[in-house]
Motif scaffolding. Sequence first.
Motif, PDB file in Angstrom:
ATOM      1  N   GLU A  47      28.156  12.728 -43.514  1.00  0.00           N
ATOM      2  CA  GLU A  47      26.953  13.080 -42.742  1.00  0.00           C
ATOM      3  C   GLU A  47      27.217  14.404 -42.031  1.00  0.00           C
ATOM      4  O   GLU A  47      28.199  14.534 -41.303  1.00  0.00           O
ATOM      5  CB  GLU A  47      26.592  11.987 -41.735  1.00  0.00           C
ATOM      6  N   TYR A  48      26.329  15.373 -42.258  1.00  0.00           N
ATOM      7  CA  TYR A  48      26.530  16.723 -41.708  1.00  0.00           C
ATOM      8  C   TYR A  48      25.398  17.181 -40.806  1.00  0.00           C
ATOM      9  O   TYR A  48      25.471  18.274 -40.261  1.00  0.00           O
ATOM     10  CB  TYR A  48      26.660  17.746 -42.846  1.00  0.00           C
ATOM     11  N   HIS A  49      24.357  16.414 -40.723  1.00  0.00           N
ATOM     12  CA  HIS A  49      23.236  16.857 -39.882  1.00  0.00           C
ATOM     13  C   HIS A  49      22.931  15.743 -38.897  1.00  0.00           C
ATOM     14  O   HIS A  49      21.992  14.971 -39.079  1.00  0.00           O
ATOM     15  CB  HIS A  49      22.020  17.190 -40.756  1.00  0.00           C
ATOM     16  N   VAL A  50      23.806  15.649 -37.921  1.00  0.00           N
ATOM     17  CA  VAL A  50      23.617  14.631 -36.891  1.00  0.00           C
ATOM     18  C   VAL A  50      23.998  15.274 -35.557  1.00  0.00           C
ATOM     19  O   VAL A  50      25.079  15.841 -35.398  1.00  0.00           O
ATOM     20  CB  VAL A  50      24.437  13.358 -37.197  1.00  0.00           C
ATOM     21  N   HIS A  51      23.048  15.261 -34.639  1.00  0.00           N
ATOM     22  CA  HIS A  51      23.273  15.841 -33.306  1.00  0.00           C
ATOM     23  C   HIS A  51      23.841  14.731 -32.425  1.00  0.00           C
ATOM     24  O   HIS A  51      23.161  13.716 -32.210  1.00  0.00           O
ATOM     25  CB  HIS A  51      21.953  16.359 -32.725  1.00  0.00           C
ATOM     26  N   LEU A  52      25.043  14.934 -31.915  1.00  0.00           N
ATOM     27  CA  LEU A  52      25.647  13.860 -31.106  1.00  0.00           C
ATOM     28  C   LEU A  52      24.729  13.445 -29.972  1.00  0.00           C
ATOM     29  O   LEU A  52      24.579  12.252 -29.681  1.00  0.00           O
ATOM     30  CB  LEU A  52      27.006  14.311 -30.560  1.00  0.00           C
ATOM     31  N   GLU A  53      24.101  14.427 -29.332  1.00  0.00           N
ATOM     32  CA  GLU A  53      23.194  14.078 -28.217  1.00  0.00           C
ATOM     33  C   GLU A  53      21.982  13.297 -28.732  1.00  0.00           C
ATOM     34  O   GLU A  53      21.328  12.607 -27.953  1.00  0.00           O
ATOM     35  CB  GLU A  53      22.737  15.336 -27.477  1.00  0.00           C
ATOM     36  N   GLY A  54      21.688  13.425 -30.014  1.00  0.00           N
ATOM     37  CA  GLY A  54      20.594  12.674 -30.628  1.00  0.00           C
ATOM     38  C   GLY A  54      20.996  11.270 -31.041  1.00  0.00           C
ATOM     39  O   GLY A  54      20.195  10.517 -31.579  1.00  0.00           O
ATOM     40  N   THR A  55      22.267  10.933 -30.804  1.00  0.00           N
ATOM     41  CA  THR A  55      22.720   9.559 -31.052  1.00  0.00           C
ATOM     42  C   THR A  55      22.870   8.796 -29.731  1.00  0.00           C
ATOM     43  O   THR A  55      23.411   7.687 -29.716  1.00  0.00           O
ATOM     44  CB  THR A  55      24.073   9.519 -31.800  1.00  0.00           C
ATOM     45  N   LEU A  56      22.412   9.424 -28.651  1.00  0.00           N
ATOM     46  CA  LEU A  56      22.550   8.805 -27.321  1.00  0.00           C
ATOM     47  C   LEU A  56      21.500   7.703 -27.157  1.00  0.00           C
ATOM     48  O   LEU A  56      20.343   7.960 -26.825  1.00  0.00           O
ATOM     49  CB  LEU A  56      22.393   9.888 -26.245  1.00  0.00           C
ATOM     50  N   MET A 130      29.773  16.907 -37.070  1.00  0.00           N
ATOM     51  CA  MET A 130      28.749  16.559 -36.087  1.00  0.00           C
ATOM     52  C   MET A 130      28.377  17.778 -35.232  1.00  0.00           C
ATOM     53  O   MET A 130      29.233  18.564 -34.853  1.00  0.00           O
ATOM     54  CB  MET A 130      29.274  15.469 -35.146  1.00  0.00           C
ATOM     55  N   PHE A 131      27.091  17.883 -34.897  1.00  0.00           N
ATOM     56  CA  PHE A 131      26.610  18.951 -34.007  1.00  0.00           C
ATOM     57  C   PHE A 131      26.725  18.542 -32.547  1.00  0.00           C
ATOM     58  O   PHE A 131      26.575  17.362 -32.210  1.00  0.00           O
ATOM     59  CB  PHE A 131      25.126  19.226 -34.257  1.00  0.00           C
ATOM     60  N   PHE A 132      26.909  19.541 -31.685  1.00  0.00           N
ATOM     61  CA  PHE A 132      26.676  19.334 -30.250  1.00  0.00           C
ATOM     62  C   PHE A 132      26.056  20.598 -29.668  1.00  0.00           C
ATOM     63  O   PHE A 132      26.160  21.678 -30.249  1.00  0.00           O
ATOM     64  CB  PHE A 132      27.964  18.935 -29.515  1.00  0.00           C
ATOM     65  N   ASP A 133      25.385  20.451 -28.541  1.00  0.00           N
ATOM     66  CA  ASP A 133      24.576  21.514 -27.925  1.00  0.00           C
ATOM     67  C   ASP A 133      25.152  21.924 -26.575  1.00  0.00           C
ATOM     68  O   ASP A 133      24.600  21.579 -25.522  1.00  0.00           O
ATOM     69  CB  ASP A 133      23.133  21.020 -27.695  1.00  0.00           C
ATOM     70  N   PRO A 134      26.239  22.701 -26.544  1.00  0.00           N
ATOM     71  CA  PRO A 134      26.903  22.935 -25.262  1.00  0.00           C
ATOM     72  C   PRO A 134      26.088  23.694 -24.232  1.00  0.00           C
ATOM     73  O   PRO A 134      26.281  23.485 -23.026  1.00  0.00           O
ATOM     74  CB  PRO A 134      28.163  23.719 -25.655  1.00  0.00           C
ATOM     75  N   GLN A 135      25.178  24.581 -24.667  1.00  0.00           N
ATOM     76  CA  GLN A 135      24.411  25.333 -23.649  1.00  0.00           C
ATOM     77  C   GLN A 135      23.688  24.399 -22.686  1.00  0.00           C
ATOM     78  O   GLN A 135      23.574  24.685 -21.500  1.00  0.00           O
ATOM     79  CB  GLN A 135      23.380  26.250 -24.332  1.00  0.00           C
ATOM     80  N   GLU A 136      23.202  23.294 -23.227  1.00  0.00           N
ATOM     81  CA  GLU A 136      22.470  22.351 -22.369  1.00  0.00           C
ATOM     82  C   GLU A 136      23.401  21.707 -21.348  1.00  0.00           C
ATOM     83  O   GLU A 136      22.965  21.316 -20.264  1.00  0.00           O
ATOM     84  CB  GLU A 136      21.812  21.268 -23.235  1.00  0.00           C
ATOM     85  N   HIS A 137      24.670  21.569 -21.673  1.00  0.00           N
ATOM     86  CA  HIS A 137      25.616  20.947 -20.745  1.00  0.00           C
ATOM     87  C   HIS A 137      26.159  21.971 -19.756  1.00  0.00           C
ATOM     88  O   HIS A 137      26.289  21.688 -18.565  1.00  0.00           O
ATOM     89  CB  HIS A 137      26.748  20.276 -21.529  1.00  0.00           C
ATOM     90  N   SER A 311      20.920  11.800 -40.787  1.00  0.00           N
ATOM     91  CA  SER A 311      19.996  11.048 -39.911  1.00  0.00           C
ATOM     92  C   SER A 311      19.444  11.857 -38.746  1.00  0.00           C
ATOM     93  O   SER A 311      18.550  11.387 -38.047  1.00  0.00           O
ATOM     94  CB  SER A 311      20.698   9.796 -39.384  1.00  0.00           C
ATOM     95  N   ASP A 312      19.988  13.073 -38.474  1.00  0.00           N
ATOM     96  CA  ASP A 312      19.447  13.990 -37.457  1.00  0.00           C
ATOM     97  C   ASP A 312      19.650  13.473 -36.021  1.00  0.00           C
ATOM     98  O   ASP A 312      20.665  13.740 -35.413  1.00  0.00           O
ATOM     99  CB  ASP A 312      17.973  14.283 -37.741  1.00  0.00           C
ATOM    100  N   ASP A 313      18.658  12.763 -35.479  1.00  0.00           N
ATOM    101  CA  ASP A 313      18.708  12.286 -34.091  1.00  0.00           C
ATOM    102  C   ASP A 313      18.357  10.792 -34.055  1.00  0.00           C
ATOM    103  O   ASP A 313      17.307  10.403 -33.535  1.00  0.00           O
ATOM    104  CB  ASP A 313      17.703  13.063 -33.234  1.00  0.00           C
ATOM    105  N   PRO A 314      19.215   9.954 -34.614  1.00  0.00           N
ATOM    106  CA  PRO A 314      18.805   8.557 -34.851  1.00  0.00           C
ATOM    107  C   PRO A 314      18.377   7.783 -33.608  1.00  0.00           C
ATOM    108  O   PRO A 314      17.504   6.916 -33.698  1.00  0.00           O
ATOM    109  CB  PRO A 314      20.043   7.926 -35.500  1.00  0.00           C
ATOM    110  N   ALA A 315      18.951   8.096 -32.437  1.00  0.00           N
ATOM    111  CA  ALA A 315      18.580   7.329 -31.235  1.00  0.00           C
ATOM    112  C   ALA A 315      17.104   7.523 -30.889  1.00  0.00           C
ATOM    113  O   ALA A 315      16.504   6.681 -30.217  1.00  0.00           O
ATOM    114  CB  ALA A 315      19.458   7.739 -30.054  1.00  0.00           C
ATOM    115  N   TYR A 316      16.537   8.638 -31.340  1.00  0.00           N
ATOM    116  CA  TYR A 316      15.129   8.935 -31.059  1.00  0.00           C
ATOM    117  C   TYR A 316      14.238   8.659 -32.262  1.00  0.00           C
ATOM    118  O   TYR A 316      13.052   8.994 -32.250  1.00  0.00           O
ATOM    119  CB  TYR A 316      14.991  10.395 -30.618  1.00  0.00           C
ATOM    120  N   MET A 317      14.837   8.105 -33.309  1.00  0.00           N
ATOM    121  CA  MET A 317      14.083   7.841 -34.530  1.00  0.00           C
ATOM    122  C   MET A 317      14.293   6.388 -34.929  1.00  0.00           C
ATOM    123  O   MET A 317      14.811   6.083 -36.011  1.00  0.00           O
ATOM    124  CB  MET A 317      14.542   8.797 -35.640  1.00  0.00           C
ATOM    125  N   ALA A 318      13.904   5.506 -34.004  1.00  0.00           N
ATOM    126  CA  ALA A 318      13.951   4.057 -34.246  1.00  0.00           C
ATOM    127  C   ALA A 318      15.356   3.556 -34.543  1.00  0.00           C
ATOM    128  O   ALA A 318      15.519   2.543 -35.210  1.00  0.00           O
ATOM    129  CB  ALA A 318      13.000   3.674 -35.375  1.00  0.00           C
TER     130      ALA A 318
END
Length: 373
Positions: A47-56, A130-137, A311-318
């Motif tokens: 899996e290469y397109h999964v945002h860790l923050e999107g698994t929260l 896995m992706f992460f978005d450090p600017q937001e942190h 799966s992209d952002d699974p926590a926000y996609m059911a």
Amino acid sequence: MSMIKRRTVLAGLAAAAAMPRWVHAAAPADGVDPALVKFIEGLPKTEYHVHLEGTLEAEMKFALAKRNGLNLPFADVAAMKASYQYHDLPSFLAIYYDGMKVLLKEQDFYDLAYAYLGKAASQNVIYTEMFFDPQEHLKRGVAMEAVIMGITRARRDAEAKLGIRSQLILCFVRDLPADTAMAALDAALPFKQHLVGVGLDSDEAGHPPEKFAAHFAKARANGLHVTAHCDVDQVDTLKNIRTALVDLEVDRIDHGGNIVQSPELVQIAKQQGMYFTVCPTFSGTLRRGLTQPVDVVRSMLDAGLKVTISSDDPAYMASEYINEVLLRAVTRSNLTRADLAGIARNGFEAAWLPAADKAALIAKLDAYLASAV
Ligand SMILES: [Zn+2]
């Protein structure tokens, strides 16, 4: 049409427009041959397109908020999940960025990454980037070291305890100022041995890939790979896909399904051997520009493109993770066992790993395919 009937139709349309995109009428496996369901469950995957923050997941948000002494504006998990009502990319991103405010300490990032890796391993993902978005942190005062080292510790533990190997991709949040993306890259470079690449995510509208040419060049000079989101159905999507492929020479494209609407770009991508990380359940959300085919995976395969599925952002996609997403793709794109095996093979071949490591992972896939009934 009578006035009452017209009102009913309009109310129906309004309800449809307000419907969260991730609500599906059917369960993922509905209508799929049970033997194919079993094949997907056992299939070794990447899996290469999964945002860790999107698994929260909402449950973890409450746990982290409690640990960090934060109050959340929701009575419970159900109320939080009910608030995930988005109808386009900006409305999705507003919920996504708000949700990650509970991530403050190194241990929070560890818990987030370990939970995802555990879920992925349970679905036979054996390798993930896995992706992460450090600017937001960083913007919330969290140190880059806490973010990267928390995730890195989780990666090590998950590999040792669960057998799932992983690497990390730093994403630039493209709709934030370019200098904050450069500051994030500079803050991350002392930890670059824990990164495999950089990516580009968030809202593409008005933030084309060339905005990050200097960032990509610096990342490359530091030995990192480069990937970029080419959002689904965005304004200028084909222009931006061309820029990513031809001018920026990215190593991979995330989404990018609208490419099937340009035979010329398809040819370029094929000549380059480009891999795409497609999140097929995201189709039909944006509609600012072109409209990607609903059966985007089938369209891309038929065009001869190298598709991987994520799966992209699974926590926000059911809470649909890779197996559920693959089942959705089977239904939407009429995928066969051979298609799924090919997609899994693409995943291993696309890995940002040394050739011998890739070969070892592909051998696991081959062993499974030889034994699967
Ligand atoms: Zn994404």
